[in-house]
Write a protein that holds these residues in place. Structure first.
Motif, PDB file in Angstrom:
ATOM      1  N   ALA A 143       0.833  -1.203   0.000  1.00 44.20           N
ATOM      2  CA  ALA A 143       0.000   0.000   0.000  1.00 44.20           C
ATOM      3  C   ALA A 143       0.865   1.249   0.000  1.00 44.20           C
ATOM      4  O   ALA A 143       0.556   2.233  -0.675  1.00 44.20           O
ATOM      5  N   LEU A 144       1.948   1.209   0.744  1.00 41.06           N
ATOM      6  CA  LEU A 144       2.864   2.345   0.775  1.00 41.06           C
ATOM      7  C   LEU A 144       3.432   2.605  -0.607  1.00 41.06           C
ATOM      8  O   LEU A 144       3.447   3.733  -1.084  1.00 41.06           O
ATOM      9  N   LEU A 145       3.888   1.563  -1.254  1.00 37.77           N
ATOM     10  CA  LEU A 145       4.497   1.718  -2.573  1.00 37.77           C
ATOM     11  C   LEU A 145       3.484   2.237  -3.581  1.00 37.77           C
ATOM     12  O   LEU A 145       3.807   3.091  -4.399  1.00 37.77           O
ATOM     13  N   ALA A 146       2.256   1.749  -3.512  1.00 36.41           N
ATOM     14  CA  ALA A 146       1.217   2.244  -4.410  1.00 36.41           C
ATOM     15  C   ALA A 146       0.951   3.719  -4.137  1.00 36.41           C
ATOM     16  O   ALA A 146       0.816   4.520  -5.068  1.00 36.41           O
ATOM     17  N   GLY A 147       0.910   4.084  -2.867  1.00 33.84           N
ATOM     18  CA  GLY A 147       0.684   5.486  -2.506  1.00 33.84           C
ATOM     19  C   GLY A 147       1.820   6.381  -2.939  1.00 33.84           C
ATOM     20  O   GLY A 147       1.600   7.470  -3.467  1.00 33.84           O
ATOM     21  N   LEU A 148       3.035   5.944  -2.748  1.00 32.59           N
ATOM     22  CA  LEU A 148       4.188   6.747  -3.155  1.00 32.59           C
ATOM     23  C   LEU A 148       4.250   6.885  -4.666  1.00 32.59           C
ATOM     24  O   LEU A 148       4.533   7.957  -5.184  1.00 32.59           O
ATOM     25  N   THR A 149       3.984   5.802  -5.364  1.00 30.69           N
ATOM     26  CA  THR A 149       4.020   5.855  -6.826  1.00 30.69           C
ATOM     27  C   THR A 149       3.004   6.863  -7.335  1.00 30.69           C
ATOM     28  O   THR A 149       3.295   7.674  -8.199  1.00 30.69           O
ATOM     29  N   SER A 150       1.820   6.843  -6.749  1.00 32.57           N
ATOM     30  CA  SER A 150       0.787   7.791  -7.150  1.00 32.57           C
ATOM     31  C   SER A 150       1.179   9.215  -6.753  1.00 32.57           C
ATOM     32  O   SER A 150       1.034  10.153  -7.530  1.00 32.57           O
ATOM     33  N   ALA A 151       1.686   9.376  -5.552  1.00 32.44           N
ATOM     34  CA  ALA A 151       2.031  10.700  -5.045  1.00 32.44           C
ATOM     35  C   ALA A 151       3.162  11.342  -5.841  1.00 32.44           C
ATOM     36  O   ALA A 151       3.203  12.555  -6.016  1.00 32.44           O
TER      37      ALA A 151
ATOM     38  N   ALA B 131       4.068  10.476  -9.040  1.00 33.24           N
ATOM     39  CA  ALA B 131       3.956  10.141 -10.458  1.00 33.24           C
ATOM     40  C   ALA B 131       4.404  11.280 -11.362  1.00 33.24           C
ATOM     41  O   ALA B 131       4.990  11.047 -12.412  1.00 33.24           O
ATOM     42  N   GLY B 132       4.167  12.506 -10.968  1.00 35.07           N
ATOM     43  CA  GLY B 132       4.538  13.643 -11.794  1.00 35.07           C
ATOM     44  C   GLY B 132       6.025  13.925 -11.814  1.00 35.07           C
ATOM     45  O   GLY B 132       6.498  14.728 -12.607  1.00 35.07           O
ATOM     46  N   HIS B 133       6.783  13.282 -10.974  1.00 36.08           N
ATOM     47  CA  HIS B 133       8.213  13.561 -10.873  1.00 36.08           C
ATOM     48  C   HIS B 133       8.992  13.011 -12.054  1.00 36.08           C
ATOM     49  O   HIS B 133      10.031  13.543 -12.413  1.00 36.08           O
ATOM     50  N   GLY B 134       8.516  11.928 -12.660  1.00 34.44           N
ATOM     51  CA  GLY B 134       9.224  11.336 -13.786  1.00 34.44           C
ATOM     52  C   GLY B 134      10.175  10.227 -13.381  1.00 34.44           C
ATOM     53  O   GLY B 134      10.794   9.604 -14.229  1.00 34.44           O
ATOM     54  N   ALA B 135      10.323   9.972 -12.100  1.00 31.97           N
ATOM     55  CA  ALA B 135      11.182   8.893 -11.634  1.00 31.97           C
ATOM     56  C   ALA B 135      10.443   7.574 -11.785  1.00 31.97           C
ATOM     57  O   ALA B 135       9.221   7.521 -11.728  1.00 31.97           O
ATOM     58  N   SER B 136      11.188   6.508 -11.950  1.00 32.11           N
ATOM     59  CA  SER B 136      10.571   5.197 -12.059  1.00 32.11           C
ATOM     60  C   SER B 136      10.053   4.757 -10.695  1.00 32.11           C
ATOM     61  O   SER B 136      10.461   5.286  -9.651  1.00 32.11           O
ATOM     62  N   HIS B 137       9.186   3.767 -10.731  1.00 25.11           N
ATOM     63  CA  HIS B 137       8.641   3.208  -9.492  1.00 25.11           C
ATOM     64  C   HIS B 137       9.772   2.736  -8.577  1.00 25.11           C
ATOM     65  O   HIS B 137       9.765   2.993  -7.379  1.00 25.11           O
ATOM     66  N   ASP B 138      10.755   2.055  -9.154  1.00 29.86           N
ATOM     67  CA  ASP B 138      11.882   1.561  -8.350  1.00 29.86           C
ATOM     68  C   ASP B 138      12.685   2.703  -7.735  1.00 29.86           C
ATOM     69  O   ASP B 138      13.118   2.622  -6.584  1.00 29.86           O
TER      70      ASP B 138
ATOM     71  N   HIS C 147      12.987   3.220  -3.722  1.00 29.40           N
ATOM     72  CA  HIS C 147      14.324   3.245  -3.127  1.00 29.40           C
ATOM     73  C   HIS C 147      14.573   4.561  -2.378  1.00 29.40           C
ATOM     74  O   HIS C 147      15.124   4.565  -1.280  1.00 29.40           O
ATOM     75  N   ALA C 148      14.155   5.659  -2.976  1.00 29.18           N
ATOM     76  CA  ALA C 148      14.421   6.975  -2.394  1.00 29.18           C
ATOM     77  C   ALA C 148      13.582   7.252  -1.150  1.00 29.18           C
ATOM     78  O   ALA C 148      14.058   7.899  -0.219  1.00 29.18           O
ATOM     79  N   CYS C 149      12.347   6.780  -1.119  1.00 26.72           N
ATOM     80  CA  CYS C 149      11.417   7.249  -0.089  1.00 26.72           C
ATOM     81  C   CYS C 149      10.849   6.202   0.856  1.00 26.72           C
ATOM     82  O   CYS C 149      10.168   6.560   1.822  1.00 26.72           O
ATOM     83  N   ARG C 150      11.102   4.965   0.620  1.00 28.90           N
ATOM     84  CA  ARG C 150      10.490   3.925   1.455  1.00 28.90           C
ATOM     85  C   ARG C 150      10.806   4.114   2.937  1.00 28.90           C
ATOM     86  O   ARG C 150       9.899   4.110   3.778  1.00 28.90           O
ATOM     87  N   GLY C 151      12.058   4.267   3.275  1.00 34.85           N
ATOM     88  CA  GLY C 151      12.433   4.424   4.678  1.00 34.85           C
ATOM     89  C   GLY C 151      11.821   5.661   5.312  1.00 34.85           C
ATOM     90  O   GLY C 151      11.319   5.611   6.442  1.00 34.85           O
ATOM     91  N   ASP C 152      11.839   6.773   4.575  1.00 35.91           N
ATOM     92  CA  ASP C 152      11.247   8.009   5.096  1.00 35.91           C
ATOM     93  C   ASP C 152       9.746   7.858   5.298  1.00 35.91           C
ATOM     94  O   ASP C 152       9.200   8.318   6.301  1.00 35.91           O
ATOM     95  N   ALA C 153       9.084   7.209   4.344  1.00 36.91           N
ATOM     96  CA  ALA C 153       7.637   7.039   4.462  1.00 36.91           C
ATOM     97  C   ALA C 153       7.278   6.202   5.685  1.00 36.91           C
ATOM     98  O   ALA C 153       6.365   6.553   6.430  1.00 36.91           O
TER      99      ALA C 153
END
Length: 76
Positions: free
Chosen positions: A6-14, A16-23, A27-33
């Motif tokens: 759920a976190l990954l789905a939320g981050l990907t959606s949040a 999405a406009g950045h242009g970075a890949s899902h991975d 990688h960048a935000c999982r720990g912070d989230a």
């Protein structure tokens, strides 16, 4: 494991406009989230708001995934 998905789905959606890949986003935000916003999972809108609220505390790689929030609280 359900929270992580759920976190990954939320981050990907949040982010999405950045242009970075899902991975890259994961990688960048999982720990912070999990550190700052675990109580908001799985609500993607609340995860996004929480991450933006903690922008100044995010790790540099995660911070790079977000636009810097406006000082007056308005959207940029």
């Amino acid at each position: 494991m359900m929270k992580a998905g759920a976190l990954l789905a939320g981050l990907t959606s949040a982010l999405a406009g950045h242009g970075a890949s899902h991975d890259e986003q994961e990688h960048a935000c999982r720990g912070d989230a999990f550190h700052f916003c675990a109580s908001e999972i799985p609500n993607k809108e609340k995860i996004t708001a929480c991450m933006k609220q903690h922008y100044d505390e995010l790790s540099p790689p995660c911070k790079a995934m977000f636009k810097r929030p406006a000082k007056d609280g308005s959207k940029t």
